[in-house]
Each structure stands twice: as structure tokens, then as C-alpha cells.
Design a protein around this motif. Structure first.
Motif, PDB file in Angstrom:
ATOM      1  N   ILE A 284       0.854  -1.192   0.000  1.00 30.06           N
ATOM      2  CA  ILE A 284       0.000   0.000   0.000  1.00 30.06           C
ATOM      3  C   ILE A 284       0.887   1.238   0.000  1.00 30.06           C
ATOM      4  CG2 ILE A 284      -1.668   1.316   1.357  1.00 30.06           C
ATOM      5  CD1 ILE A 284      -2.807  -1.387   2.281  1.00 30.06           C
ATOM      6  N   THR A 285       0.647   2.125  -0.975  1.00 25.74           N
ATOM      7  CA  THR A 285       1.475   3.330  -1.101  1.00 25.74           C
ATOM      8  C   THR A 285       0.655   4.615  -1.096  1.00 25.74           C
ATOM      9  OG1 THR A 285       1.379   3.175  -3.505  1.00 25.74           O
ATOM     10  CG2 THR A 285       3.249   2.094  -2.406  1.00 25.74           C
TER      11      THR A 285
ATOM     12  N   VAL B 192      -1.831  -8.119   3.561  1.00 27.02           N
ATOM     13  CA  VAL B 192      -1.457  -6.697   3.592  1.00 27.02           C
ATOM     14  C   VAL B 192      -0.488  -6.453   4.740  1.00 27.02           C
ATOM     15  CG1 VAL B 192      -2.323  -4.368   4.074  1.00 27.02           C
ATOM     16  CG2 VAL B 192      -3.527  -5.811   2.438  1.00 27.02           C
ATOM     17  N   LEU B 193      -0.796  -6.984   5.904  1.00 25.70           N
ATOM     18  CA  LEU B 193       0.068  -6.801   7.067  1.00 25.70           C
ATOM     19  C   LEU B 193       1.455  -7.396   6.841  1.00 25.70           C
ATOM     20  CD1 LEU B 193      -2.517  -7.615   9.876  1.00 25.70           C
ATOM     21  CD2 LEU B 193      -1.721  -5.352   9.149  1.00 25.70           C
ATOM     22  N   GLN B 194       1.514  -8.556   6.229  1.00 29.48           N
ATOM     23  CA  GLN B 194       2.795  -9.203   5.966  1.00 29.48           C
ATOM     24  C   GLN B 194       3.615  -8.427   4.935  1.00 29.48           C
ATOM     25  OE1 GLN B 194       3.987 -12.036   7.708  1.00 29.48           O
ATOM     26  NE2 GLN B 194       2.311 -11.183   8.894  1.00 29.48           N
ATOM     27  N   SER B 195       2.967  -8.006   3.872  1.00 31.93           N
ATOM     28  CA  SER B 195       3.681  -7.313   2.794  1.00 31.93           C
ATOM     29  C   SER B 195       4.184  -5.940   3.203  1.00 31.93           C
ATOM     30  CB  SER B 195       2.771  -7.176   1.567  1.00 31.93           C
ATOM     31  OG  SER B 195       2.529  -8.446   1.008  1.00 31.93           O
TER      32      SER B 195
ATOM     33  N   GLY C 241       3.185  -4.640   8.770  1.00 34.24           N
ATOM     34  CA  GLY C 241       2.205  -3.971   9.624  1.00 34.24           C
ATOM     35  C   GLY C 241       1.246  -3.166   8.762  1.00 34.24           C
ATOM     36  N   LEU C 242       0.341  -2.485   9.419  1.00 37.06           N
ATOM     37  CA  LEU C 242      -0.624  -1.665   8.686  1.00 37.06           C
ATOM     38  C   LEU C 242      -0.005  -0.310   8.360  1.00 37.06           C
ATOM     39  CD1 LEU C 242      -3.588  -1.716   7.678  1.00 37.06           C
ATOM     40  CD2 LEU C 242      -4.172  -0.496   9.770  1.00 37.06           C
ATOM     41  N   PRO C 243       0.075   0.032   7.087  1.00 38.45           N
ATOM     42  CA  PRO C 243       0.648   1.332   6.723  1.00 38.45           C
ATOM     43  C   PRO C 243      -0.198   2.484   7.261  1.00 38.45           C
ATOM     44  CG  PRO C 243       0.432  -0.094   4.801  1.00 38.45           C
ATOM     45  CD  PRO C 243      -0.306  -0.743   5.916  1.00 38.45           C
ATOM     46  N   LYS C 244       0.438   3.600   7.539  1.00 39.60           N
ATOM     47  CA  LYS C 244      -0.294   4.761   8.054  1.00 39.60           C
ATOM     48  C   LYS C 244      -1.313   5.270   7.046  1.00 39.60           C
ATOM     49  CE  LYS C 244       3.112   8.064   6.534  1.00 39.60           C
ATOM     50  NZ  LYS C 244       3.962   9.158   6.790  1.00 39.60           N
TER      51      LYS C 244
ATOM     52  N   GLU D 117      -5.852  -1.743  14.458  1.00 36.80           N
ATOM     53  CA  GLU D 117      -7.083  -1.051  14.834  1.00 36.80           C
ATOM     54  C   GLU D 117      -8.120  -1.290  13.740  1.00 36.80           C
ATOM     55  OE1 GLU D 117      -8.749   3.308  16.181  1.00 36.80           O
ATOM     56  OE2 GLU D 117      -6.794   3.178  15.206  1.00 36.80           O
ATOM     57  N   ILE D 118      -9.220  -1.908  14.129  1.00 36.14           N
ATOM     58  CA  ILE D 118     -10.317  -2.145  13.199  1.00 36.14           C
ATOM     59  C   ILE D 118     -11.452  -1.213  13.588  1.00 36.14           C
ATOM     60  CG2 ILE D 118     -11.990  -3.815  12.320  1.00 36.14           C
ATOM     61  CD1 ILE D 118      -9.897  -6.015  12.893  1.00 36.14           C
TER      62      ILE D 118
END
Length: 91
Positions: free
Chosen positions: A8-9, A29-32, A35-38, A68-69
Motif C-alpha cells: 500500500i502506497t 497486507v500486514l505481511q507485505s 504492519g498496517l501502513p499509516k 485497529e479495526i
């Protein structure tokens, strides 16, 4: 070699349905991204018709993965002009 489609960019909303497939995609997504991108936000739309097991699964994914969901519910209040409310597992 093709680029990783889970990187994610830019600003992104990830819709997490609470099912296994959507959990797997969130995990990728988390693995790639390590973590979760800002730039990303994860949303779960609680319709009020989900099984208790689904709600527990969504809560567990968030806690175990450190994500955070944002739980959202549709609530129509004409006088408040508010159509959605942010809730959580307890509410």
C-alpha cells in the motif's frame, strides 16, 4: 518478477467483512507492509445480523495482529444528521 499487489502506497480503506477470505487478505497486507501502513484504515461494517462467532473473530484479529479495526454501524438519526456510528465489540 511482478510487484507485490498487497503493498500500500496511498490512502486506502480495507473493508474487513469478518470472514476467512477477507481476514486472509488483511493478513497478506500486514505481511507485505510489515504492519498496517499509516495510509490505510481497516473497517468492519457491523450490520447487527452477524453471528456472535464472527464478531469474536473480528475482535480477535484486531487484538492478535495489533490492528485497529474501525467498527461501523448504520444508525439513522434525522435530528443529528448522523448516519453511521463508530462502535466496538462491547457496544
Amino acid at each position: 518478477m511482478e510487484p507485490d499487489p498487497f503493498i500500500i502506497t496511498e490512502p486506502t480503506v480495507i473493508s474487513f467483512s469478518g470472514g476467512r477470505t477477507s481476514a486472509h487478505l488483511l493478513w497478506r497486507v500486514l505481511q507485505s507492509n510489515k504492519g498496517l501502513p499509516k495510509e490505510a484504515i481497516v473497517c468492519f461494517a457491523n450490520t447487527g445480523k452477524e453471528e456472535e462467532a464472527t464478531l469474536r473473530f473480528v475482535e480477535r484479529c484486531g487484538k492478535e495482529w495489533g490492528v485497529e479495526i474501525h467498527w461501523l454501524e448504520y444508525r439513522y438519526h434525522a435530528e443529528q444528521k448522523q448516519r453511521f456510528k463508530r462502535v466496538d465489540f462491547e457496544s
